[in-house]
Design a protein around this motif. Structure first.
Motif, PDB file in Angstrom:
ATOM      1  N   UNK A   1      20.353  83.141  93.902  1.00  0.00           N
ATOM      2  CA  UNK A   1      21.148  82.840  95.098  1.00  0.00           C
ATOM      3  C   UNK A   1      22.569  82.426  94.740  1.00  0.00           C
ATOM      4  N   UNK A   2      22.705  81.601  93.715  1.00  0.00           N
ATOM      5  CA  UNK A   2      24.024  81.122  93.302  1.00  0.00           C
ATOM      6  C   UNK A   2      24.875  82.260  92.739  1.00  0.00           C
ATOM      7  N   UNK A   3      24.244  83.146  91.969  1.00  0.00           N
ATOM      8  CA  UNK A   3      24.978  84.271  91.393  1.00  0.00           C
ATOM      9  C   UNK A   3      25.411  85.263  92.464  1.00  0.00           C
ATOM     10  N   UNK A   4      24.649  85.373  93.524  1.00  0.00           N
ATOM     11  CA  UNK A   4      25.001  86.286  94.614  1.00  0.00           C
ATOM     12  C   UNK A   4      26.058  85.702  95.540  1.00  0.00           C
ATOM     13  N   UNK A   5      26.181  84.374  95.557  1.00  0.00           N
ATOM     14  CA  UNK A   5      27.080  83.773  96.537  1.00  0.00           C
ATOM     15  C   UNK A   5      28.369  83.213  95.945  1.00  0.00           C
ATOM     16  N   UNK A   6      28.282  82.338  94.956  1.00  0.00           N
ATOM     17  CA  UNK A   6      29.502  81.637  94.558  1.00  0.00           C
ATOM     18  C   UNK A   6      29.784  81.600  93.057  1.00  0.00           C
ATOM     19  N   UNK A   7      28.794  81.806  92.223  1.00  0.00           N
ATOM     20  CA  UNK A   7      29.023  81.776  90.774  1.00  0.00           C
ATOM     21  C   UNK A   7      29.456  83.169  90.332  1.00  0.00           C
ATOM     22  N   UNK A   8      30.632  83.237  89.733  1.00  0.00           N
ATOM     23  CA  UNK A   8      31.187  84.524  89.296  1.00  0.00           C
ATOM     24  C   UNK A   8      30.724  84.899  87.892  1.00  0.00           C
ATOM     25  N   UNK A   9      30.635  83.904  87.007  1.00  0.00           N
ATOM     26  CA  UNK A   9      30.284  84.178  85.613  1.00  0.00           C
ATOM     27  C   UNK A   9      29.358  83.098  85.083  1.00  0.00           C
ATOM     28  N   UNK A  10      28.389  83.535  84.265  1.00  0.00           N
ATOM     29  CA  UNK A  10      27.425  82.610  83.679  1.00  0.00           C
ATOM     30  C   UNK A  10      27.183  83.002  82.235  1.00  0.00           C
ATOM     31  N   UNK A  11      27.545  82.123  81.319  1.00  0.00           N
ATOM     32  CA  UNK A  11      27.243  82.318  79.907  1.00  0.00           C
ATOM     33  C   UNK A  11      25.978  81.516  79.603  1.00  0.00           C
ATOM     34  N   UNK A  12      25.025  82.146  78.924  1.00  0.00           N
ATOM     35  CA  UNK A  12      23.743  81.503  78.650  1.00  0.00           C
ATOM     36  C   UNK A  12      23.552  81.396  77.153  1.00  0.00           C
ATOM     37  N   UNK A  13      23.293  80.173  76.695  1.00  0.00           N
ATOM     38  CA  UNK A  13      22.966  79.931  75.291  1.00  0.00           C
ATOM     39  C   UNK A  13      21.570  79.326  75.246  1.00  0.00           C
ATOM     40  N   UNK A  14      20.628  80.070  74.698  1.00  0.00           N
ATOM     41  CA  UNK A  14      19.268  79.561  74.543  1.00  0.00           C
ATOM     42  C   UNK A  14      19.165  78.966  73.144  1.00  0.00           C
ATOM     43  N   UNK A  15      18.869  77.684  73.109  1.00  0.00           N
ATOM     44  CA  UNK A  15      18.770  76.963  71.840  1.00  0.00           C
ATOM     45  C   UNK A  15      17.310  76.947  71.384  1.00  0.00           C
ATOM     46  N   UNK A  16      17.070  77.025  70.090  1.00  0.00           N
ATOM     47  CA  UNK A  16      15.699  76.973  69.605  1.00  0.00           C
ATOM     48  C   UNK A  16      15.101  75.575  69.820  1.00  0.00           C
ATOM     49  N   UNK A  17      13.865  75.530  70.278  1.00  0.00           N
ATOM     50  CA  UNK A  17      13.222  74.244  70.530  1.00  0.00           C
ATOM     51  C   UNK A  17      12.905  73.522  69.231  1.00  0.00           C
TER      52      UNK A  17
END
Length: 89
Positions: A70-86
């Motif tokens: 919902x956020x990506x469709x409405x107001x967030x233009x860009x999202x960088x994702x960093x998955x850290x090892x547990x």
């Protein structure tokens, strides 16, 4: 509730992360596509969760993006994702 808080709450609820950071990087993109006055358009997420164990990087990123659909469709233009090892948490 700010977009940072919304993103944090949704990801915390969905993935029960061991580590979660939501960083608003909007000011670094001033004047670029998708930027709006007041920010809250460009974000970086750093997340470590056992829910991602065994998933490919693509599957991990899709899971985050699905949670924030919902956020990506409405107001967030860009999202960088960093998955850290547990294992490092």
């Amino acid at each position: 509730m700010s977009m940072t808080d919304t993103i944090h709450a949704k990801l915390a609820e969905k993935f029960a992360p061991l580590h979660l950071e939501v960083i608003d990087e909007s000011q670094s993109h001033h004047g670029h596509a998708g930027w709006r006055e007041g920010g809250e358009t460009h974000f970086r997420v750093r997340i470590a969760t056992r829910n991602f164990d065994g998933l490919s990087r693509v599957a991990q990123h899709r899971a985050v993006m699905d949670a924030l659909d919902d956020e990506l469709k409405s107001s967030v233009h860009a999202l960088a994702i960093e998955v850290l090892p547990t294992s490092t948490i």
